[in-house]
Scaffold this active site. Structure first.
Site, PDB file in Angstrom:
ATOM      1  N   ASN A  37       6.867  58.849  32.557  1.00  0.00           N
ATOM      2  CA  ASN A  37       6.446  57.449  32.609  1.00  0.00           C
ATOM      3  C   ASN A  37       5.654  57.050  31.372  1.00  0.00           C
ATOM      4  OD1 ASN A  37       7.575  57.709  35.113  1.00  0.00           O
ATOM      5  ND2 ASN A  37       5.721  57.233  36.281  1.00  0.00           N
TER       6      ASN A  37
ATOM      7  N   THR B   5      19.564  12.983   9.975  1.00  0.00           N
ATOM      8  CA  THR B   5      19.090  13.102  11.349  1.00  0.00           C
ATOM      9  C   THR B   5      20.263  12.718  12.242  1.00  0.00           C
ATOM     10  OG1 THR B   5      18.303  10.811  11.534  1.00  0.00           O
ATOM     11  CG2 THR B   5      16.735  12.445  10.704  1.00  0.00           C
ATOM     12  N   HIS B   6      20.383  13.342  13.384  1.00  0.00           N
ATOM     13  CA  HIS B   6      21.515  13.103  14.295  1.00  0.00           C
ATOM     14  C   HIS B   6      22.851  13.378  13.601  1.00  0.00           C
ATOM     15  CE1 HIS B   6      18.653  11.108  17.011  1.00  0.00           C
ATOM     16  NE2 HIS B   6      18.199  10.514  15.926  1.00  0.00           N
TER      17      HIS B   6
ATOM     18  N   SER C 206      43.218  33.306   7.222  1.00  0.00           N
ATOM     19  CA  SER C 206      43.962  33.122   8.464  1.00  0.00           C
ATOM     20  C   SER C 206      45.226  33.970   8.428  1.00  0.00           C
ATOM     21  CB  SER C 206      44.328  31.651   8.639  1.00  0.00           C
ATOM     22  OG  SER C 206      45.321  31.490   9.636  1.00  0.00           O
TER      23      SER C 206
ATOM     24  N   LYS D 163      43.600  28.969   4.261  1.00  0.00           N
ATOM     25  CA  LYS D 163      42.299  28.980   4.933  1.00  0.00           C
ATOM     26  C   LYS D 163      41.310  29.930   4.282  1.00  0.00           C
ATOM     27  CE  LYS D 163      41.023  27.260   8.126  1.00  0.00           C
ATOM     28  NZ  LYS D 163      41.171  27.722   9.515  1.00  0.00           N
TER      29      LYS D 163
ATOM     30  N   ASN E 153      37.535  30.982   5.715  1.00  0.00           N
ATOM     31  CA  ASN E 153      36.634  30.756   6.842  1.00  0.00           C
ATOM     32  C   ASN E 153      35.260  31.396   6.605  1.00  0.00           C
ATOM     33  OD1 ASN E 153      38.849  29.594   8.231  1.00  0.00           O
ATOM     34  ND2 ASN E 153      39.514  31.620   8.893  1.00  0.00           N
TER      35      ASN E 153
ATOM     36  N   GLU F  40      29.547  32.047  11.137  1.00  0.00           N
ATOM     37  CA  GLU F  40      29.995  31.872  12.519  1.00  0.00           C
ATOM     38  C   GLU F  40      29.567  33.055  13.388  1.00  0.00           C
ATOM     39  OE1 GLU F  40      34.194  31.244  12.371  1.00  0.00           O
ATOM     40  OE2 GLU F  40      34.034  29.402  11.206  1.00  0.00           O
TER      41      GLU F  40
ATOM     42  N   TYR G 121       5.335  52.310  37.805  1.00  0.00           N
ATOM     43  CA  TYR G 121       6.666  52.565  37.265  1.00  0.00           C
ATOM     44  C   TYR G 121       7.707  52.425  38.372  1.00  0.00           C
ATOM     45  CZ  TYR G 121      10.609  54.546  34.810  1.00  0.00           C
ATOM     46  OH  TYR G 121      11.840  54.707  34.228  1.00  0.00           O
TER      47      TYR G 121
END
Length: 482
Positions: free
Chosen positions: A115, A160-161, A282, A288, A290, A295, A322
């Protein structure tokens, strides 16, 4: 052992062996084996305390330490490995010690329990690895600072947004991510102060009747102090949960940076190009490219958040002290450490090598009437209440949209038609007040935001210098011993 029975650290009161189902459920050595170096480190300290307590002779201590060193070497080389019969890291290492010392190896178990061992081992592991994690964060911070220094004067659309808002320095935006990462490092360092408490010596839950010295063990292992309450020492996993929070928060910040890089690299933005070394293609579309690192970093944040939720859920209903549920503390922690040490170097490399399309950034900086606030603030300097200034500029935006024009396309007559406040000869203007034309400049807008923390290039360069000092100090801490 002579009878070749599996070694167990318990079982004296049991007449029968555990069922196969219990054995499979109980075993943890497949993941807690990575704690072996820390368990051996704590075992050396414990052996010295047993010697000082008169429970090991000098000869026994010397033999014990030599055997522990040999076992450590064998573990690191792979010569000694756990077997399917070993329940956990502690069982495997005791087996290795008994193989080397015979019955003398069994003396090391006096005054300690699995423990307090596991609580100590996990703290040692995390305090060691947190410095490696901080070193990797420093690399990412440095990559961002270097890019920011190159682009302190590069105008960019501030949003913003996810809508164009005001022009900013692109360096300013990059440094915003550095400030977030610096807070993460602060959290890890603050966590380390609370984690620097040593549970070893707490035994199963009540301490030991043997004349041990928890303070000496704590000092030898680099802790600030021994645990003041033996029950709390073996039950506490706050340090693991707090570490996972720090890791999850860092993961969120990495994910936000990853999200922006994904956007910046898109055809719609075209602000940056990711280096080939940090992108993939790809299997069907030849054109492509990526931004996979960004990601994956964004996706890995879900693992880090999930690890925190997993441990908190495990802890929420446990009585003192414990409980075997606490076996579930290690895998989330290990996964978090592994995830961060995978993601951070990849992100640092991607940021360091990305190419910034300065022409694209500068051309798009005023888009979306991004200089509207500068016009409103011009009117404020002319004595117009901001409420009226805000409304006047809003009308001007509508006029431009209806007539398919931008601010710079408007004549003096059109400006005055929308609002007399925009007239070049507006009455009562203080001397030196800029004209409407003067503020319709992206670089002028950047330079004007020179207050502390603002996006003016001079302020950005000040941030760069200040952050370099902070990051250097963080690197020094990461390279120090716990």
């Amino acid at each position: 052992m002579a009878d070749n029975k599996p070694l167990r650290l318990w079982g004296g009161r049991f007449e029968g062996a555990p069922s196969d189902a219990l054995t499979r459920l109980s075993v943890s050595v497949q993941f807690d084996w990575r704690l072996a170096p820390y368990d051996l480190l704590a075992s050396r300290a414990h052996a010295r305390v047993l010697h000082r307590a008169g429970l090991l002779t000098q000869d026994e201590l010397d033999r014990m330490l030599r055997a522990l060193d040999d076992l450590d070497r064998a573990c690191r080389s792979g010569e000694f490995r756990p077997t399917v019969a070993d329940e956990d890291v502690h069982t495997a290492l005791e087996r290795g010690l008994l193989e080397r010392l015979g019955s003398l190896g069994g003396k090391l178990r006096a005054g300690r329990s699995r423990n307090d061992q596991i609580a100590t081992d996990l703290r040692l592991y995390l305090r060691d690895h947190v410095r490696t994690i901080v070193s990797r964060v420093v690399e990412l911070e440095t990559a961002l600072i270097n890019q920011a220094e190159q682009h302190a004067d590069t105008p960019a659309p501030g949003m913003t947004h996810l809508q164009h808002a005001q022009p900013i320095s692109f360096g300013h935006q990059l440094l915003a991510h550095v400030h977030a990462l610096a807070r993460d490092v602060d959290r890890f360092r603050d966590w380390d102060k609370r984690a620097a408490v040593c549970p070893l010596g707490s035994g199963a839950l009540a301490g030991s009747s043997l004349p041990l010295d928890p303070a000496a063990v704590a000092a030898e292992l680099g802790f600030d102090a021994p645990a003041p309450n033996s029950m709390d020492a073996v039950a506490d996993r706050d340090f693991a949960a707090e570490f996972l929070f720090c890791a999850a928060m860092l993961g969120v910040h990495i994910s936000r940076l990853g999200e922006e890089i994904v956007l910046w690299a898109s055809q719609e933005f075209r602000w940056i190009e990711v280096d080939d070394a940090y992108a993939t293609g790809s299997s069907i579309m030849p054109q492509k490219k990526n931004p996979d690192v960004a990601e994956l970093a964004r996706g890995k944040s879900g693992r880090l958040i999930g690890s925190l939720m997993s441990l908190l859920t495990t802890l929420k209903g446990l009585p003192l002290t414990y409980n075997r549920d606490l076996q579930e503390d290690k895998e989330p922690v290990f996964d978090a450490v592994d995830t961060l040490l995978l993601v951070l170097p990849a992100m640092a490399g991607m940021v360091a090598t990305m190419r910034v399309n300065t022409a694209r950034l500068e051309a798009s900086a005023p888009d979306g009437f991004a200089l509207a606030t500068d016009l409103a603030e011009l009117l404020v300097r002319r004595g117009v209440p901001f409420r009226e200034a805000h409304e006047a500029v809003g009308h001007l935006v509508v006029y431009c949209q209806v007539n398919d024009k931008d601010f710079g396309d408007l004549t003096d007559e059109e400006l005055a038609k929308v609002s007399p406040h925009f007239a070049a000869d507006a009455a009562g203007l203080p001397e030196g007040t800029p004209s409407v034309r003067d503020v319709l400049s992206v670089r002028g807008a950047l330079a004007a935001r020179s207050a502390y923390g603002g996006t003016a290039p001079d302020r950005v360069r000040e941030q760069v210098a200040a952050l370099r000092e902070i990051v250097d100090e963080q690197a020094a801490w990461a390279n120090s011993e716990s």
